[in-house]
Scaffold this active site. Structure first.
Site, PDB file in Angstrom:
ATOM      1  N   LYS A  38       2.355   3.697  15.540  1.00 19.16           N
ATOM      2  CA  LYS A  38       1.039   3.089  15.375  1.00 19.16           C
ATOM      3  C   LYS A  38       0.024   3.595  16.400  1.00 19.16           C
ATOM      4  CE  LYS A  38       2.311  -1.304  15.286  1.00 19.16           C
ATOM      5  NZ  LYS A  38       2.218  -2.777  15.121  1.00 19.16           N
ATOM      6  N   GLY A  76      -3.420  -9.689  13.409  1.00 18.80           N
ATOM      7  CA  GLY A  76      -1.997  -9.562  13.678  1.00 18.80           C
ATOM      8  C   GLY A  76      -1.167 -10.518  12.843  1.00 18.80           C
ATOM      9  N   CYS A  78       2.887 -10.617  10.312  1.00 14.34           N
ATOM     10  CA  CYS A  78       3.913  -9.923   9.539  1.00 14.34           C
ATOM     11  C   CYS A  78       3.395  -9.873   8.110  1.00 14.34           C
ATOM     12  CB  CYS A  78       5.253 -10.651   9.595  1.00 14.34           C
ATOM     13  SG  CYS A  78       6.494  -9.895   8.505  1.00 14.34           S
ATOM     14  N   SER A 116      -4.806 -13.828   2.725  1.00 10.15           N
ATOM     15  CA  SER A 116      -4.301 -12.890   1.720  1.00 10.15           C
ATOM     16  C   SER A 116      -4.460 -13.435   0.316  1.00 10.15           C
ATOM     17  CB  SER A 116      -2.817 -12.596   1.981  1.00 10.15           C
ATOM     18  OG  SER A 116      -2.260 -11.827   0.937  1.00 10.15           O
ATOM     19  N   TYR A 139       5.807 -15.061   2.796  1.00 11.61           N
ATOM     20  CA  TYR A 139       4.602 -14.469   3.398  1.00 11.61           C
ATOM     21  C   TYR A 139       3.353 -15.168   2.867  1.00 11.61           C
ATOM     22  CZ  TYR A 139       0.585 -11.366   3.676  1.00 11.61           C
ATOM     23  OH  TYR A 139      -0.683 -10.875   3.861  1.00 11.61           O
ATOM     24  N   LYS A 177       2.832   1.771   7.637  1.00  8.62           N
ATOM     25  CA  LYS A 177       3.255   0.603   6.866  1.00  8.62           C
ATOM     26  C   LYS A 177       4.450   0.882   5.956  1.00  8.62           C
ATOM     27  CE  LYS A 177       0.176  -2.212   5.248  1.00  8.62           C
ATOM     28  NZ  LYS A 177      -0.985  -2.797   4.524  1.00  8.62           N
ATOM     29  N   PHE A 200       4.649   2.256 -12.514  1.00 10.17           N
ATOM     30  CA  PHE A 200       5.530   1.420 -13.319  1.00 10.17           C
ATOM     31  C   PHE A 200       5.181   1.572 -14.798  1.00 10.17           C
ATOM     32  CE2 PHE A 200       5.868  -1.739  -9.563  1.00 10.17           C
ATOM     33  CZ  PHE A 200       6.906  -0.992  -9.019  1.00 10.17           C
TER      34      PHE A 200
END
Length: 320
Positions: A38, A76, A78, A116, A139, A177, A200
């Site tokens: 990073k 920041g 996960c 998100s 998440y 990532k 897909f």
């Protein structure tokens, strides 16, 4: 000073770049550098200091005085949607965020944090209201829970607090990532490796390549973050283009921009059945109503620009 947590990540480093472009270099970057790759995201940027995430968390929990702080951008987290260690996820995304929020309110510092669009799950209505939020993984749940924590306290805030629900972010500085990088990034690498861009195939009622997302360029995301830090508003807002475009358009744009590559469809993975968003499209009513008039790039514009950035660095042998 400005503090950017997750500052060595994709969105964080693009935010640092955008701040540098405004003449701001008095920036404290907070991150966790176990993945030393990073560093490349910060190598060409100007910052005043770097601090490890754990040290920063200990200091803010101890009410440390960082001096005059103009804003905190809390990126920041996960961000792996495939991570199922709930204790780890909640510590990183929920408890850490509560500590940052408390610090900012105590010090009267505007806070902009990363939420998100994963909070909406497989829903078809993408409005910032609890009835439309059905997270499919831990998440997404951790992000939704912090949004709820913020919304329940909005009337108590002294300094502004803005949560931005990122849709499908793509663009420079995402190579670290791995599997969680954008489809545009993976398509570029596939074309450079063997000349074939893979998407897909048909699944259920969705035709091949027609899973559609709201793809938003990371530099647009950075611009909205800066707006949010200065607007004096509080709340949770969608951060996307307001347009759903197919994966097929991303692939076709990348192939056209590179002048090479062919398209191949692959079977939809079994492990993603019931855990995959086939469609996302940000409702921008709240964001526009709050005063943000930033124009967002389309896939055709943004992916073409990104292809140029990737190609330039690839040809120079630099990390992408």
């Amino acid at each position: 000073m400005i503090i950017v947590t997750g500052g060595a990540g994709m969105i964080g480093s693009n935010l640092v770049e955008a701040l540098n472009a405004r003449g701001q270099a008095d920036i404290l970057v907070v991150d966790e550098m176990t993945d030393g790759r990073k560093f490349a995201n910060l190598a060409d940027l100007s910052i005043a200091d770097y601090m490890d995430r754990e040290k920063f968390l200990n200091l803010i929990d101890a009410d440390f005085d960082f001096g005059s702080v103009h804003a905190v951008f809390h990126q920041g987290a996960c961000s792996a949607t495939t991570e199922w260690n709930g204790s780890y996820m909640m510590a990183n995304n929920f408890e850490y965020s509560k500590s940052v929020l408390n610090f900012c309110q105590t010090k009267n510092i505007p806070l902009v944090y990363a939420s998100s669009a994963a909070t909406y799950g497989n829903g078809e209505i993408f409005v910032e209201q609890r009835e439309y939020e059905v997270p499919l993984n831990v998440y997404a749940y951790s992000k939704m829970l912090f949004d709820e924590y913020v919304r329940a306290r909005t009337n108590q805030f002294g300094a502004s607090v803005v949560g931005l629900r990122y849709f499908n972010v793509y663009g420079p500085r995402e190579g670290h990532k791995g599997s969680m990088a954008s489809v545009a990034y993976h398509l570029f690498n596939q074309i450079k490796q063997d000349g074939t861009a893979r998407l897909f195939g048909a699944h259920g009622t969705i035709a091949a390549g027609m899973q559609s997302r709201d793809f938003v360029h990371v530099q647009d995301v950075a611009a909205v973050n800066i707006w949010a830090s200065e607007a004096g508003v509080s709340g949770v807002f969608n951060c996307g283009t307001g347009r759903a475009q197919p994966f097929l358009t991303v692939a076709e744009t990348m192939i056209r921009a590179l002048g090479e590559g062919k398209l191949q469809f692959i079977d939809f993975p079994d492990h993603l059945v019931g855990r995959y968003q086939n469609f996302t499209q940000a409702d921008l009513t709240a964001l526009r109503g709050a005063g943000c008039q930033h124009p967002f790039r389309s896939v055709e514009e943004g992916v073409a620009q990104y292809a140029g950035w990737l190609s330039q660095r690839f040809s120079a042998g630099l990390p992408i």
